[in-house]
Design a protein around this motif. Structure first.
Motif, mmCIF file in Angstrom:
data_model
loop_
_atom_site.group_PDB
_atom_site.id
_atom_site.type_symbol
_atom_site.label_atom_id
_atom_site.label_comp_id
_atom_site.label_asym_id
_atom_site.label_seq_id
_atom_site.Cartn_x
_atom_site.Cartn_y
_atom_site.Cartn_z
ATOM 1 N N LEU A 258 0.834 -1.205 0.000
ATOM 2 C CA LEU A 258 0.000 0.000 0.000
ATOM 3 C C LEU A 258 0.870 1.257 0.000
ATOM 4 O O LEU A 258 0.574 2.227 -0.713
ATOM 5 C CB LEU A 258 -0.930 0.007 1.211
ATOM 6 C CG LEU A 258 -1.883 1.205 1.336
ATOM 7 C CD1 LEU A 258 -2.821 1.278 0.137
ATOM 8 C CD2 LEU A 258 -2.692 1.127 2.632
ATOM 9 N N LEU A 259 1.946 1.248 0.777
ATOM 10 C CA LEU A 259 2.855 2.387 0.818
ATOM 11 C C LEU A 259 3.527 2.599 -0.533
ATOM 12 O O LEU A 259 3.665 3.738 -0.997
ATOM 13 C CB LEU A 259 3.913 2.181 1.909
ATOM 14 C CG LEU A 259 3.425 2.213 3.359
ATOM 15 C CD1 LEU A 259 4.572 1.828 4.302
ATOM 16 C CD2 LEU A 259 2.880 3.586 3.720
ATOM 17 N N GLN A 260 3.937 1.489 -1.172
ATOM 18 C CA GLN A 260 4.586 1.587 -2.481
ATOM 19 C C GLN A 260 3.630 2.173 -3.516
ATOM 20 O O GLN A 260 4.000 3.073 -4.285
ATOM 21 C CB GLN A 260 5.058 0.208 -2.941
ATOM 22 C CG GLN A 260 6.236 -0.331 -2.151
ATOM 23 C CD GLN A 260 6.565 -1.762 -2.529
ATOM 24 O OE1 GLN A 260 5.681 -2.559 -2.840
ATOM 25 N NE2 GLN A 260 7.837 -2.105 -2.512
ATOM 26 N N LEU A 261 2.409 1.660 -3.551
ATOM 27 C CA LEU A 261 1.421 2.148 -4.517
ATOM 28 C C LEU A 261 1.080 3.617 -4.256
ATOM 29 O O LEU A 261 0.953 4.417 -5.189
ATOM 30 C CB LEU A 261 0.155 1.298 -4.454
ATOM 31 C CG LEU A 261 -0.972 1.700 -5.417
ATOM 32 C CD1 LEU A 261 -0.503 1.620 -6.865
ATOM 33 C CD2 LEU A 261 -2.199 0.822 -5.209
ATOM 34 N N SER A 262 0.946 3.986 -2.989
ATOM 35 C CA SER A 262 0.639 5.377 -2.638
ATOM 36 C C SER A 262 1.748 6.313 -3.117
ATOM 37 O O SER A 262 1.483 7.416 -3.608
ATOM 38 C CB SER A 262 0.461 5.522 -1.125
ATOM 39 O OG SER A 262 -0.609 4.712 -0.664
ATOM 40 N N ALA A 263 2.996 5.866 -2.980
ATOM 41 C CA ALA A 263 4.127 6.668 -3.447
ATOM 42 C C ALA A 263 4.077 6.845 -4.963
ATOM 43 O O ALA A 263 4.319 7.943 -5.477
ATOM 44 C CB ALA A 263 5.444 6.012 -3.030
ATOM 45 N N MET A 264 3.740 5.772 -5.667
ATOM 46 C CA MET A 264 3.646 5.841 -7.126
ATOM 47 C C MET A 264 2.539 6.804 -7.556
ATOM 48 O O MET A 264 2.720 7.610 -8.469
ATOM 49 C CB MET A 264 3.377 4.443 -7.680
ATOM 50 C CG MET A 264 4.499 3.445 -7.470
ATOM 51 S SD MET A 264 5.932 3.779 -8.487
ATOM 52 C CE MET A 264 5.318 3.311 -10.091
ATOM 53 N N ILE A 265 1.391 6.710 -6.886
ATOM 54 C CA ILE A 265 0.270 7.593 -7.223
ATOM 55 C C ILE A 265 0.631 9.039 -6.924
ATOM 56 O O ILE A 265 0.285 9.957 -7.681
ATOM 57 C CB ILE A 265 -0.998 7.178 -6.446
ATOM 58 C CG1 ILE A 265 -1.472 5.790 -6.886
ATOM 59 C CG2 ILE A 265 -2.128 8.188 -6.674
ATOM 60 C CD1 ILE A 265 -2.619 5.234 -6.069
ATOM 61 N N SER A 266 1.342 9.273 -5.822
ATOM 62 C CA SER A 266 1.737 10.626 -5.452
ATOM 63 C C SER A 266 2.651 11.236 -6.504
ATOM 64 O O SER A 266 2.506 12.412 -6.868
ATOM 65 C CB SER A 266 2.438 10.621 -4.092
ATOM 66 O OG SER A 266 2.643 11.930 -3.621
ATOM 67 N N ILE A 267 3.595 10.451 -7.022
ATOM 68 C CA ILE A 267 4.484 10.938 -8.078
ATOM 69 C C ILE A 267 3.680 11.245 -9.340
ATOM 70 O O ILE A 267 3.883 12.275 -9.994
ATOM 71 C CB ILE A 267 5.584 9.909 -8.383
ATOM 72 C CG1 ILE A 267 6.506 9.754 -7.167
ATOM 73 C CG2 ILE A 267 6.402 10.337 -9.600
ATOM 74 C CD1 ILE A 267 7.507 8.637 -7.287
ATOM 75 N N ASN A 268 2.751 10.343 -9.690
ATOM 76 C CA ASN A 268 1.893 10.571 -10.856
ATOM 77 C C ASN A 268 1.099 11.863 -10.705
ATOM 78 O O ASN A 268 0.961 12.647 -11.656
ATOM 79 C CB ASN A 268 0.930 9.394 -11.043
ATOM 80 C CG ASN A 268 1.531 8.271 -11.869
ATOM 81 O OD1 ASN A 268 1.429 8.267 -13.084
ATOM 82 N ND2 ASN A 268 2.161 7.325 -11.199
ATOM 83 N N LEU A 269 0.568 12.080 -9.495
ATOM 84 C CA LEU A 269 -0.225 13.284 -9.238
ATOM 85 C C LEU A 269 0.631 14.541 -9.376
ATOM 86 O O LEU A 269 0.200 15.549 -9.952
ATOM 87 C CB LEU A 269 -0.840 13.216 -7.838
ATOM 88 C CG LEU A 269 -1.754 14.379 -7.426
ATOM 89 C CD1 LEU A 269 -2.945 14.474 -8.357
ATOM 90 C CD2 LEU A 269 -2.224 14.198 -5.982
ATOM 91 N N GLY A 270 1.851 14.480 -8.860
ATOM 92 C CA GLY A 270 2.750 15.625 -8.958
ATOM 93 C C GLY A 270 3.086 15.966 -10.398
ATOM 94 O O GLY A 270 3.034 17.128 -10.802
#
Length: 329
Positions: A258-270
């Motif tokens: 979950l932490l890994q996926l959240s980090a990926m989504i955060s980068i995508n959002l940025g």
């Protein structure tokens, strides 16, 4: 239930960091901030502290920072529109930057929990060159063809650039053991059949966090650059419904996933918010850069119309992605 809770927590964290970036930068640059809201729709809780009203809203689908003069002219001396261009650039870019900061924190948390790839041998695949030669789990790879090995990246680089036979020295029970191994070709890559073991170290975890975030940014940027030429496959772009499913699945697998996926989504959002599209931070940044080039501000009414049209198009895209996600079910 796990899916819903996980999605709300992840989405709220992403939005909070993004909007807090804008908020903090606005405050540091002396801009008058009317509201800082987490969520959208009806207000569940609000409190005014100083000049700013802070609120928590019912729908966990976004948030906003309401600055004086953000979308038009204002006579207020502390209005966003009356600040210098470089100050406005800092405020506009701070939201996406905070998404990258969140990704760093999340990846660092992952490396703190499970460790990071190292030059310690993890698993050895049966029947592959390393296992046949006698390399064992727990061996520390010291050198390959005389090249000093300090990390898993060094292992991959040394193997891929090697000649026909590898001279590998490992440390086992404080003793050095030398192996001569002929790599195996797998889809054009040279492999010997070992995976990395994981190691924990605070400072190296920080380093690996930056490396991973950098690699992800490069990958996404490359995808976007090639998008006009190659187009997308069905699973390349995921809408809100698909994202809910991905987050729910990751939450059921493990906290690390979950932490890994959240980090990926955060980068995508940025990165998405930095795209030069109307209504996004990137689109607003473009108008500030145009102002710098022209030496005078862009007509605020015209800019507002452009951002409004961009917002409508983005909402249309969102609706399309929602319907496409639903159709997959």
């Amino acid at each position: 239930m796990i899916t819903a809770i996980s999605f709300i927590l992840v989405f709220c964290a992403l939005v909070f960091f993004h909007e807090f970036g804008h908020f903090a930068a606005a405050k540091l640059n002396g801009i008058y901030v009317h509201q800082f809201a987490l969520g959208m729709g009806p207000v569940l809780f609000k409190k005014k502290i100083g000049e700013t009203e802070y609120s928590l809203r019912l729908l966990p689908i976004g948030g906003f920072v309401n600055m004086e003069g953000e979308d038009g002219e204002s006579d207020h001396p502390r209005a966003f529109s009356n600040k210098k261009p470089f100050q406005r650039l800092i405020v506009l870019s701070s939201g996406p930057i905070m998404n990258f900061v969140l990704a760093l924190i999340l990846f660092f948390s992952v490396f703190t929990i499970i460790g990071f790839p190292s030059n310690i041998v993890g698993n050895v695949t049966d029947g592959f060159p390393a296992q046949v030669s006698g390399i064992e789990r727990g061996d520390i790879i010291k050198t390959i063809d005389g090249r000093s090995i300090k990390s898993w990246e060094d292992v991959i680089s040394a193997i891929s650039s090697s000649k026909d036979t590898l001279d590998i020295v490992v440390v086992r029970n404080s003793k050095e053991i030398e192996f001569n191994i002929v790599p195996k070709l797998d889809n054009g890559r040279k492999i010997i059949g070992v995976t990395s073991g994981y190691q924990k170290n605070f400072f190296k975890s920080v380093k690996y966090s930056f490396l991973v975030v950098g690699d992800v940014i490069k990958g996404i940027t490359s995808f976007l650059i090639n998008l006009p030429l190659k187009g997308t496959q069905g699973g390349d772009v995921v809408g809100p419904v698909g994202m809910v499913g991905m987050i729910g699945k990751a939450a059921k697998e493990s906290m690390v996933r979950l932490l890994q996926l959240s980090a990926m989504i955060s980068i995508n959002l940025g990165i998405f918010n930095l795209l030069p599209l109307p209504a996004l931070d990137g689109g607003r940044i473009v108008f500030v850069l145009i102002e710098l080039l022209r030496g005078k501000p862009v007509n605020k009414e015209a800019e507002g119309k452009v951002h409004f049209i961009g917002f409508v198009l983005l909402m249309a895209l969102m609706v399309f992605l929602v319907f496409r996600d639903i159709s997959k079910f």
